[in-house]
Design a protein around this motif. Structure first.
Motif, PDB file in Angstrom:
ATOM      1  N   VAL A   1       0.867  -1.184   0.000  1.00  0.00           N
ATOM      2  CA  VAL A   1       0.000   0.000   0.000  1.00  0.00           C
ATOM      3  C   VAL A   1       0.899   1.228   0.000  1.00  0.00           C
ATOM      4  O   VAL A   1       1.687   1.424   0.931  1.00  0.00           O
ATOM      5  N   PHE A   2       0.778   2.042  -1.056  1.00  0.00           N
ATOM      6  CA  PHE A   2       1.646   3.192  -1.240  1.00  0.00           C
ATOM      7  C   PHE A   2       0.822   4.478  -1.187  1.00  0.00           C
ATOM      8  O   PHE A   2      -0.405   4.453  -1.279  1.00  0.00           O
ATOM      9  N   VAL A   3       1.498   5.599  -1.028  1.00  0.00           N
ATOM     10  CA  VAL A   3       0.817   6.892  -0.991  1.00  0.00           C
ATOM     11  C   VAL A   3       1.547   7.856  -1.917  1.00  0.00           C
ATOM     12  O   VAL A   3       2.779   7.801  -2.042  1.00  0.00           O
ATOM     13  N   ALA A   4       0.802   8.718  -2.574  1.00  0.00           N
ATOM     14  CA  ALA A   4       1.385   9.690  -3.493  1.00  0.00           C
ATOM     15  C   ALA A   4       0.582  10.979  -3.454  1.00  0.00           C
ATOM     16  O   ALA A   4      -0.632  10.971  -3.264  1.00  0.00           O
ATOM     17  N   GLY A   5       1.282  12.087  -3.627  1.00  0.00           N
ATOM     18  CA  GLY A   5       0.608  13.375  -3.721  1.00  0.00           C
ATOM     19  C   GLY A   5       0.355  14.040  -2.386  1.00  0.00           C
ATOM     20  O   GLY A   5       1.026  13.762  -1.382  1.00  0.00           O
ATOM     21  N   ASP A   6      -0.650  14.906  -2.350  1.00  0.00           N
ATOM     22  CA  ASP A   6      -0.891  15.778  -1.202  1.00  0.00           C
ATOM     23  C   ASP A   6      -1.248  15.030   0.070  1.00  0.00           C
ATOM     24  O   ASP A   6      -1.089  15.567   1.171  1.00  0.00           O
ATOM     25  N   ALA A   7      -1.751  13.809  -0.040  1.00  0.00           N
ATOM     26  CA  ALA A   7      -2.135  13.061   1.163  1.00  0.00           C
ATOM     27  C   ALA A   7      -0.926  12.566   1.947  1.00  0.00           C
ATOM     28  O   ALA A   7      -1.053  12.196   3.113  1.00  0.00           O
ATOM     29  N   ARG A   8       0.244  12.586   1.338  1.00  0.00           N
ATOM     30  CA  ARG A   8       1.454  12.102   2.009  1.00  0.00           C
ATOM     31  C   ARG A   8       2.004  13.167   2.944  1.00  0.00           C
ATOM     32  O   ARG A   8       2.053  14.349   2.605  1.00  0.00           O
ATOM     33  N   ALA A   9       2.442  12.752   4.102  1.00  0.00           N
ATOM     34  CA  ALA A   9       3.037  13.679   5.054  1.00  0.00           C
ATOM     35  C   ALA A   9       4.279  14.328   4.439  1.00  0.00           C
ATOM     36  O   ALA A   9       5.095  13.656   3.807  1.00  0.00           O
ATOM     37  N   GLU A  10       4.400  15.627   4.621  1.00  0.00           N
ATOM     38  CA  GLU A  10       5.543  16.411   4.144  1.00  0.00           C
ATOM     39  C   GLU A  10       5.671  16.438   2.629  1.00  0.00           C
ATOM     40  O   GLU A  10       6.754  16.660   2.088  1.00  0.00           O
ATOM     41  N   SER A  11       4.586  16.261   1.900  1.00  0.00           N
ATOM     42  CA  SER A  11       4.646  16.338   0.439  1.00  0.00           C
ATOM     43  C   SER A  11       4.739  17.798   0.008  1.00  0.00           C
ATOM     44  O   SER A  11       4.476  18.720   0.774  1.00  0.00           O
ATOM     45  N   ALA A  12       5.102  18.015  -1.265  1.00  0.00           N
ATOM     46  CA  ALA A  12       5.377  19.365  -1.758  1.00  0.00           C
ATOM     47  C   ALA A  12       4.120  20.167  -2.051  1.00  0.00           C
ATOM     48  O   ALA A  12       4.176  21.388  -2.191  1.00  0.00           O
ATOM     49  N   LYS A  13       2.963  19.518  -2.186  1.00  0.00           N
ATOM     50  CA  LYS A  13       1.692  20.195  -2.479  1.00  0.00           C
ATOM     51  C   LYS A  13       1.767  21.003  -3.777  1.00  0.00           C
ATOM     52  O   LYS A  13       1.347  22.149  -3.848  1.00  0.00           O
ATOM     53  N   ARG A  14       2.301  20.389  -4.813  1.00  0.00           N
ATOM     54  CA  ARG A  14       2.371  20.991  -6.136  1.00  0.00           C
ATOM     55  C   ARG A  14       1.935  19.954  -7.166  1.00  0.00           C
ATOM     56  O   ARG A  14       2.126  18.748  -6.980  1.00  0.00           O
ATOM     57  N   VAL A  15       1.358  20.411  -8.273  1.00  0.00           N
ATOM     58  CA  VAL A  15       0.843  19.499  -9.293  1.00  0.00           C
ATOM     59  C   VAL A  15       1.957  18.621  -9.853  1.00  0.00           C
ATOM     60  O   VAL A  15       1.814  17.406  -9.980  1.00  0.00           O
ATOM     61  N   ALA A  16       3.074  19.237 -10.204  1.00  0.00           N
ATOM     62  CA  ALA A  16       4.161  18.486 -10.837  1.00  0.00           C
ATOM     63  C   ALA A  16       4.701  17.401  -9.905  1.00  0.00           C
ATOM     64  O   ALA A  16       4.954  16.269 -10.330  1.00  0.00           O
ATOM     65  N   SER A  17       4.886  17.740  -8.637  1.00  0.00           N
ATOM     66  CA  SER A  17       5.413  16.747  -7.704  1.00  0.00           C
ATOM     67  C   SER A  17       4.413  15.623  -7.472  1.00  0.00           C
ATOM     68  O   SER A  17       4.796  14.459  -7.302  1.00  0.00           O
ATOM     69  N   ALA A  18       3.121  15.946  -7.472  1.00  0.00           N
ATOM     70  CA  ALA A  18       2.095  14.910  -7.293  1.00  0.00           C
ATOM     71  C   ALA A  18       2.121  13.928  -8.459  1.00  0.00           C
ATOM     72  O   ALA A  18       2.050  12.709  -8.268  1.00  0.00           O
ATOM     73  N   VAL A  19       2.198  14.451  -9.686  1.00  0.00           N
ATOM     74  CA  VAL A  19       2.270  13.573 -10.859  1.00  0.00           C
ATOM     75  C   VAL A  19       3.517  12.698 -10.782  1.00  0.00           C
ATOM     76  O   VAL A  19       3.476  11.496 -11.052  1.00  0.00           O
ATOM     77  N   GLY A  20       4.643  13.301 -10.392  1.00  0.00           N
ATOM     78  CA  GLY A  20       5.882  12.541 -10.271  1.00  0.00           C
ATOM     79  C   GLY A  20       5.787  11.442  -9.232  1.00  0.00           C
ATOM     80  O   GLY A  20       6.268  10.320  -9.445  1.00  0.00           O
ATOM     81  N   GLU A  21       5.160  11.738  -8.092  1.00  0.00           N
ATOM     82  CA  GLU A  21       5.015  10.717  -7.055  1.00  0.00           C
ATOM     83  C   GLU A  21       4.091   9.591  -7.523  1.00  0.00           C
ATOM     84  O   GLU A  21       4.300   8.422  -7.165  1.00  0.00           O
ATOM     85  N   GLY A  22       3.060   9.936  -8.307  1.00  0.00           N
ATOM     86  CA  GLY A  22       2.200   8.891  -8.844  1.00  0.00           C
ATOM     87  C   GLY A  22       2.981   7.928  -9.714  1.00  0.00           C
ATOM     88  O   GLY A  22       2.817   6.704  -9.631  1.00  0.00           O
ATOM     89  N   ALA A  23       3.865   8.478 -10.566  1.00  0.00           N
ATOM     90  CA  ALA A  23       4.696   7.628 -11.422  1.00  0.00           C
ATOM     91  C   ALA A  23       5.685   6.823 -10.595  1.00  0.00           C
ATOM     92  O   ALA A  23       5.910   5.625 -10.844  1.00  0.00           O
ATOM     93  N   MET A  24       6.301   7.459  -9.583  1.00  0.00           N
ATOM     94  CA  MET A  24       7.266   6.766  -8.738  1.00  0.00           C
ATOM     95  C   MET A  24       6.598   5.636  -7.963  1.00  0.00           C
ATOM     96  O   MET A  24       7.176   4.547  -7.802  1.00  0.00           O
TER      97      MET A  24
END
Length: 558
Positions: free
Chosen positions: A523-546
């Protein structure tokens, strides 16, 4: 009007009042598509509409309509809106100059615009043909029978009416809005046997009347997918914002049987943005709706299922399977899960706001309600990018926009480019050290009490519209007892689970959690729901791919 020969071929229509440009557009189109399609050229909106009616009478199919924005008498948006009544299935493209991109963005909601193209597009092999190829592919895969548009009858100051309009708009479902006070609205109510005391009324394309429909029923009736086609998947992505859509695209494109589950509408908070200007690859900016629709189509093209209006209420571990439970009690299971639930705007803790939500007080609904603010004074609460983007968009409709910010300046939470844009707009004012103390109104917002955060002084102002963008709360309460979260509800993953180097409690594998992996393996997490995430569109898309890359690693070792 001129046209290529071959009456049996599907039509591509182009409309431009400049004869030279019109001939050049038609020439480019015929060079690429003349073998399979008939290119029809018109030099005014009126003549183009007449041509469309003649084509309709002959039973011809029109696949794509391209219209120049700046045309006398009837501009491109007005023409495309009229063309929808004749050929609702035709893909719609607006041809614009750089100065008219804002009009193109507005047209997305007005005429369900599929794309806008900046002129000139030389070379067409790079800037014109790829767009037309995608639109023609989408057109061929659709049902081209004439289908009546969904109709919504409601009240301007009805929270449920606002919710339905927001749901349809964000899910790219074309609809027509009728006030209960206008004749056509009353006729629709009478035909459905309703007296107007229960609103909204939604009349679906097949003629079914829905009274105060909930999102799942509405989604199913207007053609959105709500039921999974299988009981078990390689990957379940929960949440349809940038992180979820990114995960769905990469998961499906890399061979995983993928289903994305969204409780409301794809796009998340980013999908509600009127204009994103700092996203890589879009130097002229892109609306959240455009970015969302492209990502959604891309995910679907790779084979990802997308379920709408399905609320997830639980996550369970059953051996090697991860079981996702829905609000209706049904379940689906998968080898792996990516949590991309994003965040929602925090509710404004001020007297009267809760009772007036949807009746003048809105959370992230600027795109849907902006046209109704024409010539009025509007208040926007918040100091981050979402508030700034909303203020910029609303300023094109409203008489004035006042941005209410609790802090001393905007630089702490808003991008520099957006601050500069706000400074240059005459009808946007920024009030620092200001909070909303109360909202007042009978049935709809009428006044606000504003409080100075330093002095405590209050002031009462007239206001019919207030849009709130204050902070973000994660949508993770349903994970309680299964997935570890921090004190604010954000999901912990990877290194945040092992600050002392020891695995989290209950972790049974002989490796530490992967970077985006939660305390539940797989079970993985990506984007704004993750603690200490960047809260930016580009980083969210990148985390989804990662996250998809890590899913593959997990599956290989399972």
């Amino acid at each position: 009007m001129t046209q290529a020969a071959g009456a049996a071929r599907t039509v591509i229509m182009t409309v431009d009042d400049d004869p030279g440009v019109s001939r050049a557009v038609a020439r480019d189109l015929r060079r690429r598509y003349g073998g399979e399609h008939r290119v029809v050229r018109a030099e005014s909106g009126e003549s183009a509409l007449q041509a469309l009616r003649e084509l309709k009478l002959r039973g011809d199919q029109v696949a794509v309509v391209l219209a120049d924005y700046r045309m006398p008498g009837m501009n491109g948006i007005e023409f495309l809106e009229a063309a929808m009544d004749v050929y609702p299935a035709a893909r719609r493209v607006l041809l614009t100059a750089y100065a008219d991109t804002n009009a193109a963005i507005d047209a997305i909601n007005v005429v369900d615009l599929d794309h806008y193209l900046l002129k000139p597009w030389d070379p067409p092999e790079e800037k014109l043909y790829p767009v037309l190829d995608d639109l023609l592919t989408a057109w061929r895969s659709a049902d081209h029978r004439t289908v009546p548009c969904t109709k919504v009858v409601g009240h301007r100051w009805s929270a449920r009416s606002s919710d339905v309009r927001e749901f349809l708009a964000r899910n790219q479902v074309p609809y027509r809005w009728y006030s209960v006070e206008e004749p056509e609205g009353r006729r629709l109510l009478a035909a459905a046997g309703q007296d107007g005391r229960r609103l909204p009324l939604v009349v679906t394309p097949d003629g079914t009347a829905l009274v105060e429909p909930e999102a799942p029923e509405l989604a199913a009736r207007v053609g959105l997918a709500t039921t999974p086609t299988a009981g078990f998947y390689d990957l379940v992505v929960i949440g349809g914002g940038p992180a979820g859509l990114g995960a769905a695209v990469y998961g499906a494109s890399e061979g995983l049987r993928t289903v994305l589950v969204e409780r409301s509408a794809t796009g998340g908070q980013a999908g509600q943005s009127s204009r994103i200007e700092n996203y890589l690859g879009f130097p002229d900016g892109v609306s959240g709706a455009q970015l969302t629709e492209r990502a959604r189509r891309q995910a679907a093209r790779f084979g990802a299922e997308i379920l709408t209006a399905r609320e997830v209420t639980g996550l369970e571990v059953s051996g090697a399977a991860r079981v996702v439970r829905f609000a209706d009690g049904s379940t689906i299971a998968a080898h792996s899960v990516i949590l991309a639930t994003g965040v929602q705007y925090r509710q404004l803790d001020a007297a009267g706001c809760a009772d007036l939500t949807g009746c003048g007080v809105f959370y992230g609904s600027a795109l849907t309600e902006a046209a109704s603010c024409q010539g009025q004074d509007v208040y926007v609460v918040g100091g981050a990018n979402s508030a700034g983007q909303a203020a910029m968009y609303l300023s094109r409709f409203a008489k004035s926009v006042t941005l209410l910010v609790r802090g001393a300046d905007l630089s702490a939470s808003m991008s520099h480019y957006l601050i500069q844009q706000i400074d240059e707009v005459a009808n946007i004012a920024v009030r620092h050290h200001t909070a909303v103390a109360a909202a007042h109104g009978s049935g709809h917002l009428e006044q606000l009490t504003l409080r100075h955060t330093l002095t405590g002084e209050t002031e009462r102002v007239d206001a019919s519209w207030m849009f709130v963008f204050i902070g973000a709360a994660p949508l993770t309460d349903w994970l309680d007892g299964t997935v570890l979260r921090d004190e604010r509800g954000f999901v912990l993953a990877g290194p945040d689970l092992t600050p002392d180097g020891r695995p989290p409690a209950g972790w049974e594998l002989d490796r530490p959690p992967y970077h985006l992996e939660t305390n539940v393996p797989g079970v993985f997490v990506a984007g704004d729901a993750r603690a200490e995430s960047a809260k930016r569109v580009a980083s969210a898309v990148g985390e989804g791919a990662m996250a998809v890359m890590l899913v593959h690693r997990y599956l290989e070792q399972s």
